[in-house]
Design an enzyme around this catalytic site. Structure first.
Site, short mmCIF file in Angstrom:
data_model
loop_
_atom_site.label_atom_id
_atom_site.label_comp_id
_atom_site.label_asym_id
_atom_site.label_seq_id
_atom_site.Cartn_x
_atom_site.Cartn_y
_atom_site.Cartn_z
N GLY A 12 37.81 29.51 -8.10
CA GLY A 12 37.96 30.96 -7.92
C GLY A 12 39.12 31.28 -7.00
N ASP B 7 33.73 32.19 -0.16
CA ASP B 7 32.33 31.85 0.16
C ASP B 7 32.14 31.24 1.56
OD1 ASP B 7 31.85 32.67 -2.43
OD2 ASP B 7 31.86 30.64 -3.25
O1 F6P Z 1 33.37 30.88 -5.36
C1 F6P Z 1 33.84 32.18 -5.35
C2 F6P Z 1 32.98 33.07 -6.24
O2 F6P Z 1 33.51 34.38 -6.17
C3 F6P Z 1 31.49 33.07 -5.90
O3 F6P Z 1 31.20 33.86 -4.78
C4 F6P Z 1 30.92 33.56 -7.20
O4 F6P Z 1 29.60 33.09 -7.36
C5 F6P Z 1 31.82 32.94 -8.22
O5 F6P Z 1 33.04 32.62 -7.57
C6 F6P Z 1 32.12 33.82 -9.40
O6 F6P Z 1 32.88 33.07 -10.30
P1 F6P Z 1 33.61 33.69 -11.57
O7 F6P Z 1 34.83 34.43 -11.08
O8 F6P Z 1 33.95 32.52 -12.40
O9 F6P Z 1 32.65 34.63 -12.21
#
Ligand code: F6P
Length: 329
Positions: A17, A134
């Protein structure tokens, strides 16, 4: 003293992410590397771009006017192929084509896991930079993006509080964090939440209902619950469902903040730590240690072996949980 492998060409990539401040870190890496006469290559779309040979050289101007921008100019991805040895071999062959002999990886623990395997298999020195909203990596007080994300959450919750107060409502706000509760804990404390539900502390939902019923008796109808998406009881919708079952007449509203927390211009703090960590990542490639990620602990640089970053998760200090309880009573 182990001898440090000499490097000439650095590849930089983002993986997993994105997080606000990644661009500031990229800028710091590129400019520090060029200052020290290295060449720097952008590996686009994370490990996916490494496997697909999506690699371009960067110069000092390539990173002009990006320190204030959210997202990442390198783009990012989660690569399934890089989890396989065959995928990593293709990636290595592509690095060889460009003469890239070292890597700087911006990402979270999953990204470091990939880097650790890669450095072991192909003797390519890798340095990690903790880029995740996170804040779930042990060994560093900061991760790039957390401060911006938590400030975004605070701004949103403050706005919700305005309307919540006007209508005497109970709001349940879900914030991100995957299986960590830092965004919830920090934003919840900073906005005066009555309850903060995080995965690091077992949620007793009946206690939450009990406290709401007790407040109802005192005509305190405005209540804010901040819940981490990874809470053991569930997210905001599960909490709402349970509360309505026990308190069918309650005026409850839910807001899931979602990806708004991942974007936006990085805060001053995120720009500072990204710049400092980016600079030190290049220093590590030059002088060692290798195969570490760059953290900051007690305002000092802290270098943690990539293999340990894989294993550890941050723990939330018990004091915080006590503070939440006292301040929300
Ligand atoms: O790890 C960062 C994060 O934003 C988390 O807080 C969340 O669970 C996840 O990535 C969401 O991922 P994606 O953008 O793939 O939906």
């Amino acid at each position: 003293m182990p001898t440090i492998k000499k490097i000439k060409k650095i590849g930089i990539l983002c993986s997993g992410g994105d997080s606000p401040g990644m661009n500031a870190a990229i800028r710091a890496v590129v400019r520090t590397a060029i200052y020290n006469n290295f060449q720097v290559f952008a590996i686009m779309r994370g490990y996916t771009g490494m496997i697909e040979n999506d690699i371009v050289e960067l110069n000092s101007r390539s990173v002009a006017n990006i320190i204030q921008r959210g997202g990442t100019i390198l783009k990012t991805a989660r690569s399934k192929d890089f989890l396989t040895k065959a995928g990593r071999k293709i990636a290595y062959e592509n690095l060889k084509k460009h003469g890239i002999d070292s890597l700087i990886i911006l990402g979270g623990d999953g990204s470091f896991r990939g880097a650790e395997a890669f450095s072991r298999e192909f003797d390519i020195p890798c340095i990690g930079l903790p880029g995740t909203i996170d804040k779930d990596i042990a060994g560093t007080d900061f991760t790039i993006g957390f401060d911006t994300a938590v400030n975004t959450a605070v701004q949103c919750i403050d706005k919700i509080r305005d309307t919540m107060e006007s209508h005497d409502r109970l709001f349940i706000i879900e914030v991100m964090g995957r299986d960590a509760g830092y965004i919830a804990l920090h934003s919840g404390i900073a906005t005066g939440a009555e309850n903060i539900l995080i995965p690091e502390a077992k949620t007793n939902i009946d206690d939450v209902v009990k406290s709401l019923l007790e407040k109802e008796k005192r005509k305190k109808l405005v209540n804010l619950i901040v819940v981490a998406e990874g809470d053991d009881f569930g997210g905001a919708l599960e909490v709402e469902k349970y509360i309505l079952k026990k308190m069918p007449t309650a005026e409850v509203r839910v807001c899931i903040l979602g990806h708004i927390q991942r974007g936006g211009s990085p805060t001053c703090l995120d720009r500072l730590i990204a710049s400092r960590m980016g600079y030190h990542a290049v220093e590590c490639l030059m002088k060692g240690p290798h195969n570490v990620f760059v953290g900051i602990m007690n305002n000092k640089m802290n270098y943690i072996p990539l293999k340990d970053a894989v294993k550890n998760k941050q723990k939330i200090d018990k004091d915080w949980l006590k503070i939440v309880k006292i301040l929300s009573s």
